[in-house]
Write a protein that holds these residues in place. Structure first.
Motif, mmCIF file in Angstrom:
data_model
loop_
_atom_site.group_PDB
_atom_site.id
_atom_site.type_symbol
_atom_site.label_atom_id
_atom_site.label_comp_id
_atom_site.label_asym_id
_atom_site.label_seq_id
_atom_site.Cartn_x
_atom_site.Cartn_y
_atom_site.Cartn_z
ATOM 1 N N HIS A 165 0.840 -1.208 0.000
ATOM 2 C CA HIS A 165 0.000 0.000 0.000
ATOM 3 C C HIS A 165 0.868 1.249 0.000
ATOM 4 O O HIS A 165 0.378 2.359 0.151
ATOM 5 C CB HIS A 165 -0.926 0.012 1.232
ATOM 6 C CG HIS A 165 -0.205 0.211 2.531
ATOM 7 N ND1 HIS A 165 -0.482 1.256 3.390
ATOM 8 C CD2 HIS A 165 0.809 -0.485 3.121
ATOM 9 C CE1 HIS A 165 0.316 1.176 4.452
ATOM 10 N NE2 HIS A 165 1.102 0.133 4.310
ATOM 11 N N HIS A 166 2.195 1.054 -0.141
ATOM 12 C CA HIS A 166 3.098 2.206 -0.173
ATOM 13 C C HIS A 166 3.132 2.782 -1.590
ATOM 14 O O HIS A 166 2.758 2.118 -2.543
ATOM 15 C CB HIS A 166 4.501 1.793 0.277
ATOM 16 C CG HIS A 166 4.543 1.348 1.704
ATOM 17 N ND1 HIS A 166 4.546 0.022 2.075
ATOM 18 C CD2 HIS A 166 4.531 2.062 2.861
ATOM 19 C CE1 HIS A 166 4.554 -0.054 3.407
ATOM 20 N NE2 HIS A 166 4.531 1.157 3.908
ATOM 21 N N ARG A 167 3.611 4.006 -1.690
ATOM 22 C CA ARG A 167 3.677 4.653 -3.015
ATOM 23 C C ARG A 167 4.672 3.927 -3.910
ATOM 24 O O ARG A 167 5.825 3.719 -3.508
ATOM 25 C CB ARG A 167 4.198 6.085 -2.850
ATOM 26 C CG ARG A 167 3.129 7.098 -2.522
ATOM 27 C CD ARG A 167 3.701 8.489 -2.807
ATOM 28 N NE ARG A 167 3.616 9.328 -1.627
ATOM 29 C CZ ARG A 167 4.086 10.576 -1.572
ATOM 30 N NH1 ARG A 167 4.691 11.106 -2.608
ATOM 31 N NH2 ARG A 167 3.964 11.289 -0.475
ATOM 32 N N ASP A 180 -1.730 -3.029 -5.404
ATOM 33 C CA ASP A 180 -1.435 -1.809 -4.642
ATOM 34 C C ASP A 180 -2.387 -0.722 -5.138
ATOM 35 O O ASP A 180 -2.251 -0.246 -6.262
ATOM 36 C CB ASP A 180 0.022 -1.370 -4.849
ATOM 37 C CG ASP A 180 0.400 -0.189 -3.953
ATOM 38 O OD1 ASP A 180 -0.513 0.569 -3.542
ATOM 39 O OD2 ASP A 180 1.600 -0.006 -3.673
ATOM 40 N N LYS A 182 -2.458 2.210 -4.675
ATOM 41 C CA LYS A 182 -1.806 3.488 -5.005
ATOM 42 C C LYS A 182 -1.090 3.442 -6.365
ATOM 43 O O LYS A 182 -0.507 4.440 -6.786
ATOM 44 C CB LYS A 182 -0.830 3.886 -3.891
ATOM 45 C CG LYS A 182 -1.542 4.280 -2.596
ATOM 46 C CD LYS A 182 -0.628 5.048 -1.653
ATOM 47 C CE LYS A 182 -1.351 5.461 -0.385
ATOM 48 N NZ LYS A 182 -1.441 4.410 0.618
ATOM 49 N N GLU A 192 -6.812 4.041 0.449
ATOM 50 C CA GLU A 192 -6.125 4.194 1.735
ATOM 51 C C GLU A 192 -6.000 2.915 2.559
ATOM 52 O O GLU A 192 -5.808 2.969 3.770
ATOM 53 C CB GLU A 192 -6.830 5.279 2.561
ATOM 54 C CG GLU A 192 -6.886 6.642 1.899
ATOM 55 C CD GLU A 192 -5.505 7.235 1.626
ATOM 56 O OE1 GLU A 192 -4.533 6.840 2.318
ATOM 57 O OE2 GLU A 192 -5.397 8.079 0.729
ATOM 58 N N CYS A 194 -4.436 -0.320 4.380
ATOM 59 C CA CYS A 194 -3.091 -0.630 4.885
ATOM 60 C C CYS A 194 -2.640 -1.932 4.216
ATOM 61 O O CYS A 194 -3.389 -2.524 3.426
ATOM 62 C CB CYS A 194 -3.121 -0.776 6.406
ATOM 63 S SG CYS A 194 -4.241 -2.076 6.978
ATOM 64 N N ASP A 395 5.257 17.243 4.137
ATOM 65 C CA ASP A 395 5.530 15.954 3.499
ATOM 66 C C ASP A 395 7.012 15.611 3.587
ATOM 67 O O ASP A 395 7.826 16.108 2.816
ATOM 68 C CB ASP A 395 5.075 16.006 2.035
ATOM 69 C CG ASP A 395 5.035 14.625 1.388
ATOM 70 O OD1 ASP A 395 5.867 13.773 1.769
ATOM 71 O OD2 ASP A 395 4.181 14.396 0.507
ATOM 72 N N TYR A 397 8.395 12.732 3.001
ATOM 73 C CA TYR A 397 8.793 11.860 1.887
ATOM 74 C C TYR A 397 9.347 12.714 0.736
ATOM 75 O O TYR A 397 10.396 12.421 0.178
ATOM 76 C CB TYR A 397 7.586 11.037 1.426
ATOM 77 C CG TYR A 397 7.881 10.007 0.354
ATOM 78 C CD1 TYR A 397 8.181 8.693 0.691
ATOM 79 C CD2 TYR A 397 7.851 10.336 -0.997
ATOM 80 C CE1 TYR A 397 8.447 7.737 -0.282
ATOM 81 C CE2 TYR A 397 8.119 9.391 -1.983
ATOM 82 C CZ TYR A 397 8.414 8.097 -1.618
ATOM 83 O OH TYR A 397 8.680 7.157 -2.588
ATOM 84 N N HIS A 413 5.949 7.278 3.595
ATOM 85 C CA HIS A 413 4.868 8.154 3.131
ATOM 86 C C HIS A 413 5.025 9.544 3.726
ATOM 87 O O HIS A 413 6.098 9.884 4.233
ATOM 88 C CB HIS A 413 3.498 7.534 3.424
ATOM 89 C CG HIS A 413 3.352 6.964 4.790
ATOM 90 N ND1 HIS A 413 3.070 7.723 5.891
ATOM 91 C CD2 HIS A 413 3.485 5.687 5.246
ATOM 92 C CE1 HIS A 413 3.010 6.950 6.967
ATOM 93 N NE2 HIS A 413 3.264 5.711 6.612
ATOM 94 N N LYS A 414 3.962 10.351 3.656
ATOM 95 C CA LYS A 414 4.046 11.775 3.993
ATOM 96 C C LYS A 414 4.605 12.053 5.392
ATOM 97 O O LYS A 414 5.407 12.949 5.598
ATOM 98 C CB LYS A 414 2.651 12.384 3.847
ATOM 99 C CG LYS A 414 2.602 13.880 4.075
ATOM 100 C CD LYS A 414 1.230 14.454 3.765
ATOM 101 C CE LYS A 414 1.218 15.957 3.998
ATOM 102 N NZ LYS A 414 -0.068 16.569 3.606
ATOM 103 N N ALA A 417 8.897 7.808 7.388
ATOM 104 C CA ALA A 417 9.706 7.161 6.345
ATOM 105 C C ALA A 417 10.936 6.533 6.996
ATOM 106 O O ALA A 417 11.233 6.776 8.165
ATOM 107 C CB ALA A 417 10.130 8.192 5.294
#
Length: 563
Positions: A165-167, A180, A182, A192, A194, A395, A397, A413-414, A417
């Protein structure tokens, strides 16, 4: 503290909703602020239903993931369930492995060693799979950036399904399936989830293929709710449904592992906040102090006696974790003073012997003292590893992305990290990070903000009002506990500082000329006692909760700040 009050929403929308639901104006206002404007939306909010979960096959690659797992089950392949060592990762591994074991005995689990292997998919993990005749790895809560590792596995005849679920980075790993939400090319309606939530969607799809409804997966909801709380993802949409039903499972039919943890802390009914502060730190402590597999072992254990033994071990790791966290925080604060870095835009500190398992917690603690983007480094093998934490609205990240010339690898993420770099790059990175943040951060973000939803008069706080307010739970990002502002309060004369070191403020307040009063407690506000003495009027921001004392339950204000 900066105090801000959210804008009052469109009065017409508030009035319409108030009439449709037959509630006070304050309740309707809070709902409209949360994007709930119709009777139907309110019903979904107050009664989260499993019918509101999305079709898992809307997620990109879901069909491929299901087909590959079904092939593995049909052909009796060995499957490795691989996950990160934090709460989201270990609950994901417990969820996926215990579900798959209902369909085949050929399941192994793997959590990388935090110290020997670091975060995410590791070459050691892939070698372990290849050496043990495992042909499929399902990676959870990690893998979205494991381009080279997935290619390496392919050479060894090991397939990958990634549930993350990470960018994603610019490139997606060449796995059999990459789930994912994202991903830019994924049209899944809720972004959103997890890591455990993405894993849950995969087992939901597998069950659907068998013609079974989502209700059959009820025993797994407690794991998903725990991951949602611990990973600080928004408690909106699908997460709200999963957290709501997961809490119900924790409170009515908890798995043996949870029961064993709860036996140690003697708590009757758990809220999502209790999950975050009671269950999650204990699960996390295993991966921080020892090994994440201890947590998985506790979460999948069905024998109550064994679960209690594992829970006692984890309780010991948690005590060890608390000691380490306290010591390192003190050392880090001392270091900031020695280096005279109190006035910087960032906190970047390094201690060679600091325990890698607690640097994330220490970073959070430091932001409580110096409210600014923070990195805590320690030695990890022949590299330096760090955990980053940010302040609301900034942010971190993106800030790290601007420093990549000095970084070996990073992810997150924001607001949180992790990264590694070569020791020789530490000073250059530290200076560059300070430069990037100082040039890009809005100065007002460096003062903590209390955001009140609404201004309220004390006489609006009634048992009925609170009963409805309680149904706004579960609370979390995207649906925070409502915070109110009330002006012109006075203490009834019994205000005092309480606690062993007089840190907390206890008082009873009224809003004259109304004679009614209500109790209030302000943790860590003991030093504000002079502001309320001698009936001096003051304003307060607070949430409302219940105070239980000698079997009596009364409403009280939980003060956030006063002035």
């Amino acid at each position: 503290m900066r105090w801000t009050v959210k804008p009052i929403p469109n009065p017409e929308k508030v009035q319409n909703l108030q009439q449709a639901l037959g509630v006070e104006k304050a309740i309707a206002t809070l709902l409209v602020q949360r994007g709930i404007e119709t009777f139907e939306e309110a019903k979904k909010f107050f009664r989260p239903s499993l019918k509101d979960l999305h079709d898992p096959f809307l997620m990109k690659d879901m069909d491929k993931a299901v087909a590959r797992i079904e092939q593995a089950l049909a052909e009796g392949e060995n499957i490795l369930v691989y996950g990160d060592y934090d709460v989201d990762g270990t609950t994901s591994v417990a969820l996926m492995s215990s579900y798959l074991k209902t369909r085949t005995p050929q399941i192994a689990t793997y959590i990388p060693d935090r110290y020997a292997e670091g975060y995410g998919v590791s070459y050691q993990g892939i070698d372990y799979a290849a050496d043990n005749d495992i042909t499929l790895i399902i990676a959870l809560d990690c893998g979205i950036k494991a381009i080279e590792k997935v290619a390496y596995a392919k050479e060894k005849g090991v397939d990958f399904i990634i549930c993350d679920h990470h960018r994603p980075g610019k490139e997606i790993p060449n796995a059999v399936a990459v789930l994912d939400p994202k991903r830019e090319d994924c049209e899944y309606p809720y972004k959103e989830l997890c890591g455990c939530g993405v894993g849950f969607k995969l087992i939901q799809a597998l069950e659907e293929k068998l013609g079974n409804p989502v209700e059959t997966l009820m025993p797994f909801f407690d794991l998903v709710a725990t991951a949602i709380g611990a990973d600080i993802v928004p408690i909106t949409g699908e997460n709200r449904v999963l957290a709501y039903h997961g809490l119900h499972v924790i409170n009515t039919l908890p798995r043996s592992g949870f029961k064993a943890i709860l036996n140690q802390v003697k708590k009757e009914t758990l809220t999502i906040t209790d999950v975050v502060f009671i269950i999650a730190p204990r699960i996390n402590a295993a991966g921080r102090m020892k090994h994440g597999l201890h947590a998985v072992q506790l979460l999948v254990e069905e024998d109550e006696k064994l679960a209690e033994k594992y829970a006692a071990e984890i309780e010991a790791y948690n005590a060890e974790r608390k000691d380490a966290d306290r010591t390192i925080t003190e050392e880090a604060l001392q270091l900031i003073e020695e280096l005279k870095e109190q006035e910087r835009f960032t906190t970047v500190v390094y201690g060679e012997h600091w325990h890698k398992g607690v640097i994330g917690i220490v970073a959070s603690r430091l932001t409580e003292t110096y409210y600014r983007p923070t990195l805590v480094f320690t030695k990890s093998g022949n590299k330096l590893a760090a955990s980053a934490r940010s302040v609301k609205g900034f942010d971190v990240y993106n800030a790290l992305e601007a420093c990549t010339e000095h970084i070996e690898q990073f992810g997150g993420h924001k607001y949180a990290a992790g990264l590694t770099l070569d020791e020789s790059c530490y000073e250059a990175f530290k200076n560059k990070f300070e430069e990037v943040v100082s040039q890009s951060i809005d100065q007002k973000l460096l003062t903590p903000e209390i955001n009140a939803d609404l201004e309220l008069n004390l006489n609006e706080i009634t048992p009925k009002f609170y009963r409805i307010l309680k149904q706004f739970a579960p609370f979390g990002p995207g649906n925070m506990t409502p915070v109110f502002l009330t002006q012109h309060l006075t203490d009834t004369g019994y205000g005092k500082a309480v606690g062993q070191t007089q840190d907390h403020l206890k008082c009873s307040v009224q809003q004259l000329p109304d004679k009614n009063f209500i109790g209030a407690i302000g943790f860590n506000l003991g030093d504000k006692l002079p502001l309320i003495q001698h009936k001096k009027p003051f304003d307060a921001v607070y949430s409302i909760d219940e105070n239980e004392w000698n079997g009596n339950v009364s409403l009280q204000l939980k003060l956030r700040d006063i002035r």
